[in-house]
Every structure is written in structure tokens, then in C-alpha cells.
Design a protein around this motif. Sequence first.
Motif, PDB file in Angstrom:
ATOM      1  N   HIS A 195       0.831  -1.205   0.000  1.00 48.19           N
ATOM      2  CA  HIS A 195       0.000   0.000   0.000  1.00 48.19           C
ATOM      3  C   HIS A 195       0.864   1.252   0.000  1.00 48.19           C
ATOM      4  CE1 HIS A 195       0.559   1.458   4.133  1.00 48.19           C
ATOM      5  NE2 HIS A 195       0.397   0.234   4.581  1.00 48.19           N
ATOM      6  N   ASN A 215      -3.998  -0.725   4.478  1.00 44.79           N
ATOM      7  CA  ASN A 215      -4.938  -1.516   3.705  1.00 44.79           C
ATOM      8  C   ASN A 215      -5.897  -2.220   4.641  1.00 44.79           C
ATOM      9  OD1 ASN A 215      -4.637  -1.202   0.930  1.00 44.79           O
ATOM     10  ND2 ASN A 215      -2.835  -2.525   0.853  1.00 44.79           N
ATOM     11  N   HIS A 273      -1.122  -8.822   1.442  1.00 44.71           N
ATOM     12  CA  HIS A 273      -1.071  -7.446   1.925  1.00 44.71           C
ATOM     13  C   HIS A 273      -0.503  -7.454   3.337  1.00 44.71           C
ATOM     14  CE1 HIS A 273      -3.257  -5.413  -1.297  1.00 44.71           C
ATOM     15  NE2 HIS A 273      -4.057  -6.463  -1.349  1.00 44.71           N
TER      16      HIS A 273
END
Length: 729
Positions: free
Chosen positions: A511, A518, A538
Motif C-alpha cells: 500500500h 490496507n 497485503h
Amino acid sequence: MQTSTQGPDILAGTLCRLVGVKPTSSNITNCPYRNNYAYVLGLPGSVPVQLDAKGAIRLKKARSICAIAFSFTTLGLASDLQAQTPSQAIFTPDDVFRLKTVDDIRISPDGGTIAYQTSDADIMIDASRHAVRMIDVATRRDWLLAEGSSSPRWSPDGRLIAYTSPGAGGRTRVMIAAIKRGAARMVAEIPGSPSEFSWSPDGRTIAFTMFVPEAGPTMQMPVTRPKDATWAAPPRIITGVRYEEDGQGMVAPGHVQLFTLPIAGGTPTQITTAPLDVQNPPSWTPDGSALIYSATNVDTLGANFHISGIYVVPASGGRARIISPSTLSGQMPSVSPDGQSVAFVAWTADGRDYSPSRLYVVDLGGGNLRQIGKSLDRDITSAVWADDGHSIYASYGDRGVDKIGRFPLDNSKITEIAANVTGDFSLSSNETIAYAAARSDRPADVAIQLRGGGSKVLTHRNEGLLAGKLLGIVRPLAVKSSLDGTAVGSWLTLPPRYDARRRYPLILDIHGGPYGYNSPVWSTKDQLYAAAGYVVLHANYRGSTSYGFAFADRIAQDPVGPSYTDLMSAVDAAVETGVADPDRLFVTGGSAGGKLTAWIVGNTTRFKAAVAEKPVINETTSALLSDQYYASELISGTKPWDDPMRFWAMSALSQVAKVATPTMLIVGEEDRRTPISEAKQLYNALTLRRIPTALVLVPGASHSTIGRRPSQAGILAKLTLDWFRQFDR
């Protein structure tokens, strides 16, 4: 050139398909160039590309989505993503054009009806069409109020609703609809783009903000232009601090000011005139005598530059006074029900790179400042008073999840009210909360949270599209950083039909910010990656917010080291759990995530390929060429000329001699936050080093809008996947 179908024609075939042309031997042409091949795409009607002196191709035809430059040491992209048959029922690029989103959700004062804005993708215009819709909370009856409209706002008595619609010649129409009669009328047609609407307590006036242009520097022409002559535009003279802004381009001199407009019709009245930019919706005092707003200095460098104050101004106009201290930068003011206090969110103006936003209350007359919610070490983003005036509802991020909480004025226990919230929320008089409810397997829908407990999702706008599809599955991943054992919030999106007995190629998606985070909610891009057979990882690395001040502030002295270590720890965890194939790792990210992607490939060879989107490559050039160049000292603690080696040491470009990973760069042609010059530096350096590389330029896209148009979202995901697949061997 000789027509040929021999040699790797993947790039030409992929681009043909992406612009809607079936690839054939007649429109895939190759030509020799410095012992390599340049693949030129020919489309019917014209030659839409040109080959420059460095072997780059640039799509010229209007129907083409992207302008793409390739270093031909790569010999084209990897194999095209195979089309999925309908029976497979997975998420495809075609589905991007069918997605529907909700936003700007406003509940009526009595809590019985909700107005909300929809944005539905339209394949014919490659954009979203807006509308204002209504939904009855009790019956869930949903109906269209106004096509092509936005920004619904209820009158205090709930009988009327205001919204905006496009007018003639770039003007904006302020409309008002009577809910029971269903009739709508135009109150005014205003030049420009009025926004941030707020009704007066008596329902007779609407306050809003709008940009007011001002005269800038001019020069007298040395020759008089003859009548009807066509001359070139005169030179643009820039003398101010702010002259361009991402998403807007060159900014004309002027300021955003506060206005009022009687709903009976007439001409707007400008309330503020100071050389400050008014921000956020204004808040009225209960008796309608004054407006409270936040405004910031964007003109004069100094201690208060880009610091927002909370101001009070008579509703009829006049001198404004500031009620917030100079040590705070305040936004989102909200007047208490008794009109005696103002709640606002603010960060400490101490010159730090990151300062968390906290919730404060100050007397309307100024003074008696107190912080609310001291026990919560999280960033507060908005605040609305409870009807009883004894507490405040506020939104905040907590470990990657957006929440709404109730904050008592006496700083007693904070109550979590709702989680997985997207965007702002609104509150009725009976304290029913309306918001957009986020899910991992659907875009957000309209939902309510009742005062006594219990929630209901009122819309299911994408159910018809997604109910029958196999989607990527989001699940948490436990990660401990090898830096110091700190937990790093992480999650995986697994491919449809995931089989725990096998390992999968993994995409680390980083991100931006870096001060952001995120959330494990719907992501169109992640679903496209998962549908192609990849696991998407992520990780909210050090520097991410929603985990407390210390976690975010860890990168103040070392902007890349802790973040890099956290991200590598997350990849290690994905491999150790048996999900990821250690020989098939890929990395991508945008903005600060693009910067980290470029840094990663200069410090490890574990990734097979990389895609850095809108990256910062050179901290010195970024500091001086970004539209926010004036904030460079906050980001680095100094200026490039005072400590050039510090800027160089923080630059991904300083690591380029160690890069061995094939790396694609993506950037919008109108990006003014991380300009094209950033991506070009790494592209040119890798080209000179004979490292496989590619540069993708997206026409019309800024830093904030890249990939927003449906076709661009699909094509950028596809180009990323094709780049990875080329090196997935």
C-alpha cells in the motif's frame, strides 16, 4: 517493414485484444532494432503507434487505453491471460464494467429514509454514472431520485433533500426535491463546482464552499492584437507557492471560500474573503447565527503554512475569528446541540513527518480545549455529536479495520459501534447510524446500526453479478517481524478453488502513504489477480497507521529499513505456511508502495519480477518536482541542498546497481504527485543496465485517478499479470 507472424508476438496480441481488435498476421508486425525486435501494433484506419529513437512504442489512436514504452531487451510481455468460459464463473475483466458502488450515505433526521449516491460503471463511456437513490429503512423499498446527480443532503425537518446536478457550460445546478411530493426544482445554477453543503437549522439556507478565482500576475503585450486575429496563448507567470495540484493540473490563483444560498432562489452570498482555503462542510450554530469551518493557509511559507484552523464567522458575513490553538491543525468541526462547544479532529503542528489525528472539543468562544478519547491511540477521521450532547460519534482505523465509536465527553470507556465501515457516516436524531458496510467478497452496501444494538444491510447492489461467481477468499496471516518480533497485520487473498495441498505463485501488493493502511475488504484488483491463479499478500508494514503512534512513527528516522523488513517477514510467513511457492514470488505497489517495490528489487533477488506503480525513485527530484514540494521538509526533516547524501541514501535509485529483477514502471501522464520523471529515471537506468524493464504511461490519469476508469483498471491488472507470467518460469 515486412509483415511476419514469426518471433514472440505476445505483446502485439495482448494489446490487440485489450483495445478490442482480433490479432491477425496482418496487424502484428515486427521490425529489427539493434539486434532485438520492436513489436508494432497496426490497427484498422491508421497506424496508432510510433517507434522513437530509443525503441519505445507509443500508442497514438484515441481508442487505445494506455501509452506503453518497452525496453526491447525483454522481447515483449508474457503470455496473454486466457479467457475464462462462463461455466467457470470466476471474476473477469468484463465484470469490472458491471460493478456498482455506493457512497455519500445520508440518513433522514427521523431515521426512516436514506439517500445515497451510486456510481455504476458504464462500458460505453468508460466511466461511472452517478445517481441519487433513496431507500426506506423499514420496507427496504429502493427508488431513483435523480439520475446524473450527487451529494444528497437532508433538510433539518426531513421534508426536503438538496443535491447537485450538471448544468450547462460547466455550471452546477443546486436542486431541491420534496420527498413526499417527489417534485424537484432548481434553486440556482452556479459557475464552478460548489461542494460541502450544509443546511441552516431553520431550513431556509444552504451553506457551501466554492473556489473563487483571483487575478494573477500579468504582462502587457508589446504589440496590439488585431481584431479577429488568432494568437498563441500568453505565457503563464507563476509567483505563488501553490500553482499545480494532482488531479487538477495547473491551479489558477484564488481560494476556496464559504457561501450561503437561500433555498427560495437567488444569488449566492460570499461569506469569507480571507486568503485561506475553506475545507470540509461548515457547521451551523443551533440558532443559525454563525458558521464554524476549517481553513488553511496555502500561500505563505512559514510556521502556519498548511496548518488548518477552526474559525467562527457570522452567517451574514463579517470578520471571522479563530478558536483553535496554533499548535493544532484542525478539521471537520461539529457544533454541539446546545451551541456551546465545537468538536473537531486535529493533529499537532510540531513539524513531524507523522502526527496522529485526535479528537478535541473547544468552547465556541475559544478556550477550554480538551482532548476526548485519550485512551485510544488511533487516528480519528470525523466526528458528529450525539443528540444528548454528552458524547461524540467518531470514525477511526483500528488494526486495518475502519470503525465508528461513541466517545463520552468525560473520557470514560469508548464504545465500538460499528466495524468494517467505508467512508463517512451520518446520524439521525434517534442515533441510528447510516454507513457503507464493507465486505471482503462484495463492494460496500448501504447499512444501518441501531442505537440499541443490531445492524442491517439494506442494499445488495452487486448480488446479481457476484452471487454465482467463485471469488478469491480473504483470510488473515499471522506475521511477526524479524526486526523486533512486532506483529504485522497481514492477510491473503486466495485463488478460487484454492487447494491447500499445493503452493501458489504469490504477489506482494504494497500500500501507499506510507502513512495509511490496507483493509481486508473488497478489492477489484485482488480479485483479478486471484482469478488468474495468484495468492495476493497485503501487509500493514511499519509506517502504517491504525496500529498506534509508535508503530507508524518507527520510520521517522529510517523511511525504508523497518518497512522492508516487515514486508519480507510477511513473505516469509506466507512461504512457511505452505501457501506461497518460494520460487514464484512477485512484488508490486503504488506510490509509497511503488517506492518500496523499487527499493526491494535493489536489495533482494527473491522476486521473479516487479511492477512499481507511480513510484518515488529519487528523493531529491521528487522533493522539488512534486505538486507538494513545499512539504518535502516535513517528509525528510531537511532540504535536499542541506543534506544531499541523506536524500540520496533514501532514494531507490541509489540501489539500482544491485537490481537484477525484471521491473515494469506504471505512471499516469497527468501525475503531479510522483511525476513521470520519477518512473523514467528507473526505466532509463535499468535500460542502460540491460535489465528487462517496461514503462507504462496512462493517458489522462493523475496520481489519484490512475486505474479509476474501468478499462484502465482491467488493462493495468492484465499488463501486471502478463509481466509476471513472462518471468514465471
